[in-house]
Motif scaffolding. Structure first.
Motif, mmCIF file in Angstrom:
data_model
loop_
_atom_site.group_PDB
_atom_site.id
_atom_site.type_symbol
_atom_site.label_atom_id
_atom_site.label_comp_id
_atom_site.label_asym_id
_atom_site.label_seq_id
_atom_site.Cartn_x
_atom_site.Cartn_y
_atom_site.Cartn_z
ATOM 1 N N LYS A 137 0.832 -1.259 0.148
ATOM 2 C CA LYS A 137 0.025 -0.107 0.102
ATOM 3 C C LYS A 137 0.759 1.187 -0.066
ATOM 4 C CE LYS A 137 -0.674 -0.151 5.105
ATOM 5 N NZ LYS A 137 0.511 1.248 5.346
ATOM 6 N N ASP A 138 2.160 1.031 0.689
ATOM 7 C CA ASP A 138 2.900 2.445 0.574
ATOM 8 C C ASP A 138 3.515 2.590 -0.894
ATOM 9 O OD1 ASP A 138 2.635 2.528 3.564
ATOM 10 O OD2 ASP A 138 4.175 0.884 3.605
ATOM 11 N N VAL A 139 3.885 1.605 -1.585
ATOM 12 C CA VAL A 139 4.033 1.798 -2.724
ATOM 13 C C VAL A 139 3.087 2.721 -3.708
ATOM 14 C CG1 VAL A 139 4.955 0.799 -5.090
ATOM 15 C CG2 VAL A 139 5.677 -0.350 -2.754
ATOM 16 N N TYR A 140 2.006 2.168 -3.750
ATOM 17 C CA TYR A 140 0.855 2.688 -4.483
ATOM 18 C C TYR A 140 0.687 4.213 -3.811
ATOM 19 C CZ TYR A 140 -0.556 -1.494 -6.730
ATOM 20 O OH TYR A 140 -0.705 -2.636 -7.513
ATOM 21 N N GLN A 141 0.682 4.452 -2.811
ATOM 22 C CA GLN A 141 0.584 5.821 -1.894
ATOM 23 C C GLN A 141 1.829 6.714 -2.498
ATOM 24 O OE1 GLN A 141 -2.049 7.114 0.070
ATOM 25 N NE2 GLN A 141 -1.152 8.696 -0.773
ATOM 26 N N ASN A 142 2.992 6.393 -2.434
ATOM 27 C CA ASN A 142 4.121 6.973 -2.767
ATOM 28 C C ASN A 142 3.853 7.420 -4.407
ATOM 29 O OD1 ASN A 142 6.662 6.160 -0.328
ATOM 30 N ND2 ASN A 142 4.765 7.366 -0.382
ATOM 31 N N VAL A 143 3.766 6.506 -5.220
ATOM 32 C CA VAL A 143 3.852 6.768 -6.735
ATOM 33 C C VAL A 143 2.908 7.736 -6.924
ATOM 34 C CG1 VAL A 143 3.258 5.808 -8.866
ATOM 35 C CG2 VAL A 143 4.772 4.432 -7.152
ATOM 36 N N ASN A 144 1.462 7.587 -6.223
ATOM 37 C CA ASN A 144 0.515 8.452 -6.423
ATOM 38 C C ASN A 144 0.809 9.813 -6.112
ATOM 39 O OD1 ASN A 144 -2.649 9.180 -7.030
ATOM 40 N ND2 ASN A 144 -2.587 9.695 -4.885
ATOM 41 N N ASP A 145 1.474 10.125 -4.771
ATOM 42 C CA ASP A 145 1.791 11.433 -4.120
ATOM 43 C C ASP A 145 2.900 11.921 -5.174
ATOM 44 O OD1 ASP A 145 0.180 10.930 -2.096
ATOM 45 O OD2 ASP A 145 1.787 10.240 -0.814
ATOM 46 N N LEU A 146 3.834 11.112 -5.520
ATOM 47 C CA LEU A 146 4.904 11.751 -6.538
ATOM 48 C C LEU A 146 4.139 12.371 -7.810
ATOM 49 C CD1 LEU A 146 7.570 8.792 -5.973
ATOM 50 C CD2 LEU A 146 7.878 11.529 -5.650
ATOM 51 N N ILE A 147 3.355 11.602 -8.483
ATOM 52 C CA ILE A 147 2.819 11.923 -9.612
ATOM 53 C C ILE A 147 1.856 13.405 -9.484
ATOM 54 C CG2 ILE A 147 1.083 11.443 -11.343
ATOM 55 C CD1 ILE A 147 2.054 8.541 -11.219
ATOM 56 N N GLN A 148 1.135 13.285 -8.284
ATOM 57 C CA GLN A 148 0.261 14.611 -8.041
ATOM 58 C C GLN A 148 0.966 15.794 -7.814
ATOM 59 O OE1 GLN A 148 -2.407 13.850 -4.652
ATOM 60 N NE2 GLN A 148 -4.050 12.770 -6.018
ATOM 61 N N ILE A 149 2.150 15.604 -6.988
ATOM 62 C CA ILE A 149 3.186 16.949 -6.844
ATOM 63 C C ILE A 149 3.913 17.095 -7.938
ATOM 64 C CG2 ILE A 149 5.025 17.568 -5.338
ATOM 65 C CD1 ILE A 149 3.426 15.760 -2.967
ATOM 66 N N GLY A 150 4.061 16.320 -8.934
ATOM 67 C CA GLY A 150 4.794 16.667 -10.240
ATOM 68 C C GLY A 150 6.095 15.936 -10.284
#
Length: 249
Positions: A137-150
């Motif tokens: 779940k942390d992998v999904y969360q971090n990939v999503n956060d990275l993409i959202q932040i740019g």
């Protein structure tokens, strides 16, 4: 002429069972002292502020194990001594789970262009066996956060031929990881290195890797899946375009 810089941050929240890199358990005071020593070392090596470089790679250990204040101090230090606006690639290694939104913003706001995450395997039970703190779940969360932040130039590391890992298990990890459609993947076969927990278990006969023929099957499957998903090897990428989707296998 030196064109690339590697900066080592040797701190981890937990020591993985297979890791033989130079590392220490994170302690705030020790990390503060290390950053002072690091700046002294950089100042001794670099002749002038804003030295031009083609690439900067910050690895470890786990650079993102530093707290927000320390991480900010580190990127400001790098900005002072290196011209980060001119580098073609500025990479930070990170562990899923300790890469918070605040840390991502610090990295992006100070010129970091690429994040390399140590995912290793998409299997919570096996992550625990490796001594990893993060979960899927942390992998999904971090990939999503990275993409959202740019920060979209994301790479993840995978491992295969792990203890108790089946061919089917590795195939599932690879399938799930490729669904992220990231620009870069790296995959490595486990090597049991001296002075690691895995080495001690191996010497006692309590740890075994998959048979060589299964490891070879995993490697061939990896190569096929990467090709089928449009990835090429690093050697070929160097000869072609930096915009190519790349895999290191």
């Amino acid at each position: 002429m030196i064109t690339s810089a590697y900066i080592h941050i040797p701190f981890c929240e937990k020591i993985c069972h297979y890791c033989d890199f130079t590392k220490f358990f994170y302690e705030e005071k020790m990390a503060d002292e290390y950053l002072v020593a690091l700046e002294n070392e950089i100042a001794t090596t670099i002749n002038k502020p804003r030295q031009k470089m083609k690439t900067i790679f910050v690895g470890g250990g786990t650079p993102t194990a530093l707290n927000n204040r320390q991480l900010l101090k580190l990127v400001q230090m790098i900005e002072h001594y290196f011209d980060v606006d001119q580098v073609s690639e500025y990479t930070f290694e990170a562990n899923p789970g300790d890469l918070t939104k605040e840390k991502i913003k610090i990295l992006k706001n100070h010129g970091v262009t690429r994040i390399s995450m140590g995912v290793q395997v998409m299997d919570d039970k096996m992550l625990e066996q490796l001594g990893r703190l993060h979960r899927i779940k942390d992998v999904y969360q971090n990939v999503n956060d990275l993409i959202q932040i740019g920060l979209t130039n994301i790479s993840i590391d995978l491992m295969y031929s792990l203890p108790n890992q089946s061919f089917e298990g590795f195939s599932k990890t690879l399938e799930e990881a490729l669904q992220f459609n990231l620009p870069h993947y790296s995959a490595y076969s486990l090597q049991i290195e001296p002075k690691t927990i895995f080495y001690q278990r191996y010497k006692k006969g309590t740890l075994t890797k998959p048979p060589e023929e299964i490891e070879a099957d995993m490697y061939e499957h990896l190569r096929k899946e990467m090709r089928d998903h449009g990835y090429i090897s690093m050697k070929l990428a160097i000869l072609l375009s930096p915009d190519m989707k790349v895999s290191i296998i």
